[in-house]
Design an enzyme around this catalytic site. Structure first.
Site, PDB file in Angstrom:
ATOM      1  CD  GLU A  80      -0.358  -1.776   2.839  1.00 16.99           C
ATOM      2  OE1 GLU A  80       0.406  -2.555   2.279  1.00 16.99           O
ATOM      3  OE2 GLU A  80      -1.186  -2.162   3.868  1.00 16.99           O
ATOM      4  CB  CYS A 106       0.778  -2.860   9.050  1.00 14.70           C
ATOM      5  SG  CYS A 106       1.857  -1.632   8.368  1.00 14.70           S
TER       6      CYS A 106
END
Length: 154
Positions: A80, A106
């Site tokens: 990402e 995360c």
């Protein structure tokens, strides 16, 4: 002929993107979409020009560090992060976009998702990071676990 849903289409593309990942522990793919158009893609691996974990090994593995912990010891850039960086590098606005991920983000990536203006995250598999989920919820980002459509019997 049955066409895939948009979520199915984009998740399958994220899975294909993940096949480029060089992480020894987890291969992750990400695509950023707006108005049903792909704006950017990313997969996890070392920064441009640096040796990949597949070439030099994984320090976190050598130190027996559990998944979801001690991100600073990883030489890889998350999928990402790479998708957000690529959009910025090429001047593509991702404000109000949707992020499709093979794995949920995360905490580090969640903070970046929030600040990038992404409004929806659709992910395939879970990731052990409760703080990430709390931050995304607090930021009012819609987080959806992708559910594959049932297989038709022929």
């Amino acid at each position: 002929m049955t066409r895939p849903t948009w979520d199915n289409y984009f998740i399958e593309i994220a899975k294909l993107v993940s096949s480029r990942a060089t992480c020894l522990r987890r291969k992750v793919g990400a695509i950023i979409v707006k108005d049903k158009r792909i704006l950017s893609t990313g997969y996890n691996g070392a920064p441009t020009g640096l040796a990949h974990c597949s070439e030099v090994g994984c320090l976190r593995e050598k130190l027996h560090i559990s998944s979801g912990e001690r991100h600073e010891l990883c030489r890889g850039v998350h999928a990402e992060q790479n998708a957000i960086i690529q959009a910025a590098r090429f001047g593509v606005s991702i404000d109000n976009a949707t992020l499709y991920l093979t794995d949920s983000p995360c905490i580090i990536c969640s903070r970046e998702i929030i600040n990038a203006g992404i409004k929806v995250v659709v992910y395939g598999q879970g990731y052990p990071d409760t703080m990430a989920r709390k931050f995304l919820k607090e930021a009012k980002i819609k987080v959806l676990k992708y559910k594959a459509p049932p297989q038709s019997s022929k």
